[in-house]
Design an enzyme around this catalytic site. Sequence first.
Site, short mmCIF file in Angstrom:
data_model
loop_
_atom_site.label_atom_id
_atom_site.label_comp_id
_atom_site.label_asym_id
_atom_site.label_seq_id
_atom_site.Cartn_x
_atom_site.Cartn_y
_atom_site.Cartn_z
CG ASN A 181 -2.03 1.00 1.12
OD1 ASN A 181 -2.43 1.40 0.03
ND2 ASN A 181 -2.51 1.46 2.26
CG ASP A 237 3.83 -10.48 4.04
OD1 ASP A 237 3.74 -10.05 5.20
OD2 ASP A 237 2.93 -11.12 3.46
CB SER A 294 -6.19 3.36 15.84
OG SER A 294 -7.34 4.08 15.48
CE1 TYR A 340 -6.47 -0.39 11.23
CE2 TYR A 340 -8.39 0.78 12.08
CZ TYR A 340 -7.03 0.72 11.84
OH TYR A 340 -6.23 1.76 12.23
CE LYS A 381 -3.63 -0.64 13.83
NZ LYS A 381 -2.21 -0.88 13.57
CG PHE A 431 -7.13 11.03 18.72
CD1 PHE A 431 -6.22 10.40 19.56
CD2 PHE A 431 -8.45 11.09 19.12
CE1 PHE A 431 -6.62 9.86 20.79
CE2 PHE A 431 -8.85 10.57 20.35
CZ PHE A 431 -7.94 9.95 21.18
CG ASN A 491 -8.89 7.83 5.96
OD1 ASN A 491 -8.04 7.04 5.56
ND2 ASN A 491 -9.58 7.62 7.06
CG LEU A 492 -12.82 14.85 5.78
CD1 LEU A 492 -14.10 14.86 4.94
CD2 LEU A 492 -13.06 15.53 7.12
CG ASP A 544 -18.40 7.52 10.07
OD1 ASP A 544 -17.36 6.83 10.10
OD2 ASP A 544 -18.66 8.34 9.19
C1 UD1 Z 1 -11.31 6.08 10.06
C2 UD1 Z 1 -11.55 4.69 10.56
C3 UD1 Z 1 -10.65 4.45 11.75
C4 UD1 Z 1 -9.20 4.62 11.34
C5 UD1 Z 1 -9.01 6.02 10.75
C6 UD1 Z 1 -7.62 6.14 10.19
C7 UD1 Z 1 -13.87 4.24 9.98
C8 UD1 Z 1 -15.24 3.99 10.51
N1 UD1 Z 1 -12.94 4.54 10.90
O1 UD1 Z 1 -11.65 6.97 11.09
O2 UD1 Z 1 -10.84 3.15 12.23
O3 UD1 Z 1 -8.36 4.46 12.44
O4 UD1 Z 1 -9.94 6.24 9.70
O5 UD1 Z 1 -7.38 7.42 9.74
O6 UD1 Z 1 -13.64 4.16 8.79
N2 UD1 Z 1 -16.16 11.82 6.09
C9 UD1 Z 1 -17.03 12.44 5.22
N3 UD1 Z 1 -16.91 12.20 3.89
C10 UD1 Z 1 -15.94 11.38 3.38
C11 UD1 Z 1 -15.02 10.76 4.27
C12 UD1 Z 1 -15.17 11.01 5.61
O7 UD1 Z 1 -17.93 13.19 5.65
O8 UD1 Z 1 -15.90 11.20 2.16
C13 UD1 Z 1 -16.29 12.08 7.54
C14 UD1 Z 1 -16.52 10.82 8.34
O9 UD1 Z 1 -17.87 10.53 8.39
C15 UD1 Z 1 -15.92 11.22 9.69
C16 UD1 Z 1 -14.79 12.19 9.31
O10 UD1 Z 1 -15.08 12.62 7.98
O11 UD1 Z 1 -16.84 11.91 10.44
C17 UD1 Z 1 -13.43 11.54 9.34
O12 UD1 Z 1 -13.49 10.38 8.55
P1 UD1 Z 1 -12.21 9.46 8.26
O13 UD1 Z 1 -11.12 10.28 7.71
O14 UD1 Z 1 -12.68 8.30 7.45
O15 UD1 Z 1 -11.73 9.01 9.70
P2 UD1 Z 1 -12.52 8.23 10.85
O16 UD1 Z 1 -13.87 7.82 10.40
O17 UD1 Z 1 -12.44 9.06 12.07
#
Ligand code: UD1
Length: 342
Positions: free
Chosen positions: A37, A60, A127, A152, A156, A181, A202-203, A301
């Site tokens: 990855n 690996d 995490s 996952y 952890k 975090f 991820n966001l 979430d």
């Molecule tokens: C996620 C994982 C968590 C992991 C972490 C690593 C899940 C449920 N949890 O956490 O186990 O340790 O990533 O970084 O996947 N969001 C949007 N739109 C998007 C993407 C995300 O609104 O397209 C929101 C999500 O709903 C959340 C926030 O952004 O409220 C953060 O999301 P994300 O970056 O995926 O992190 P986590 O959900 O906190």
Amino acid sequence: MKEKILVTGGTGYIGSHTAVELINSGYEVVIVDDLSNSQYEVLDGIEKITGTRPVFAEFDLCDERALTDFFAQHGDIKAIIHFAASKAVGESVQKPLLYYKNNILSLILLLEAMQRLGIANIVFSSSCTVYGQPDQLPVTEATPFKPAESPYGNTKQVGEEILRDNCRAVPATQAISLRYFNPVGAHASALIGELPQGVPGNLVPFITQTAAGIREQLLVFGKDYDTPDGSAMRDYIHVVDLAKAHVIAVQRLLSGQQKSNYEFFNLGTGKGLTVLEIIEVFERVNNLKLNYKIVDRRPGDIEKIYADTALANQELHWRTELGVEEMMRSAWKWQQHILKNA
Ligand code: UD1
């Protein structure tokens, strides 16, 4: 002689930033990664930033023979930072055995090798997912784990338990789990950063890819959470601040400063930000407009989480230095670097 540190998963997102901070702090870095990855070129980025190319071994960690061969050459490793793991929550639900194998078996094989070779020190990538949705915020290290929401997350929790039990059974072992975090942003040079494969879950990568025109629209998951604007709240931490905490953890292990031979710390800023706040900062500091739409919650979430950072502040003498503006600025700069080099 420089002390040699093994960074597993060292070409990954947090691993590469940590390799840079270790080299800048005077350590010799050896990276093991199977590139499942991440990309080989990350080593070029590390070299450009630090002037030093880390030693690299591609295999690996579940390959016991390869691990034995590796340690035959690097028996003088003083500490291990173990990042290498699979980390996609959704995928872990589809392929639980892959996750248990990659994340748990690799940890066990590493610990066995450490014992055989007399390597005492390990820092483990954990995490805040171990807490689930905590009953009280901010979340301290004393907060009990909630049942894991995904394989996952379970890897952890189990990983931490394996370390705790092993530290009890083998007093010469010293371990620190770091509970991250939400790491975001990239190195200020924009030479290394997060390289998500496929559609980002991820966001922040989704935000930067939307701004870059790779994705049409960001979906903001959830509008009725119990937060000031109804969107979910997280504790976003700059990846460089996170990387620096790993150097401090290694120094703590090597200098015998631990209060007990198994310790665990929250690594966050202590401040919760909502998805809409993140978007506002991203747009403002980069002078951009983001195409987004607010939709229903994403299953699995949690509503909100942010860290109590007192323990890490006091014990590690560590504080975050980079704020959310720098996180969003560097994330965008990195996205532009990727586009230019694609
Ligand atoms: C996620 C994982 C968590 C992991 C972490 C690593 C899940 C449920 N949890 O956490 O186990 O340790 O990533 O970084 O996947 N969001 C949007 N739109 C998007 C993407 C995300 O609104 O397209 C929101 C999500 O709903 C959340 C926030 O952004 O409220 C953060 O999301 P994300 O970056 O995926 O992190 P986590 O959900 O906190």
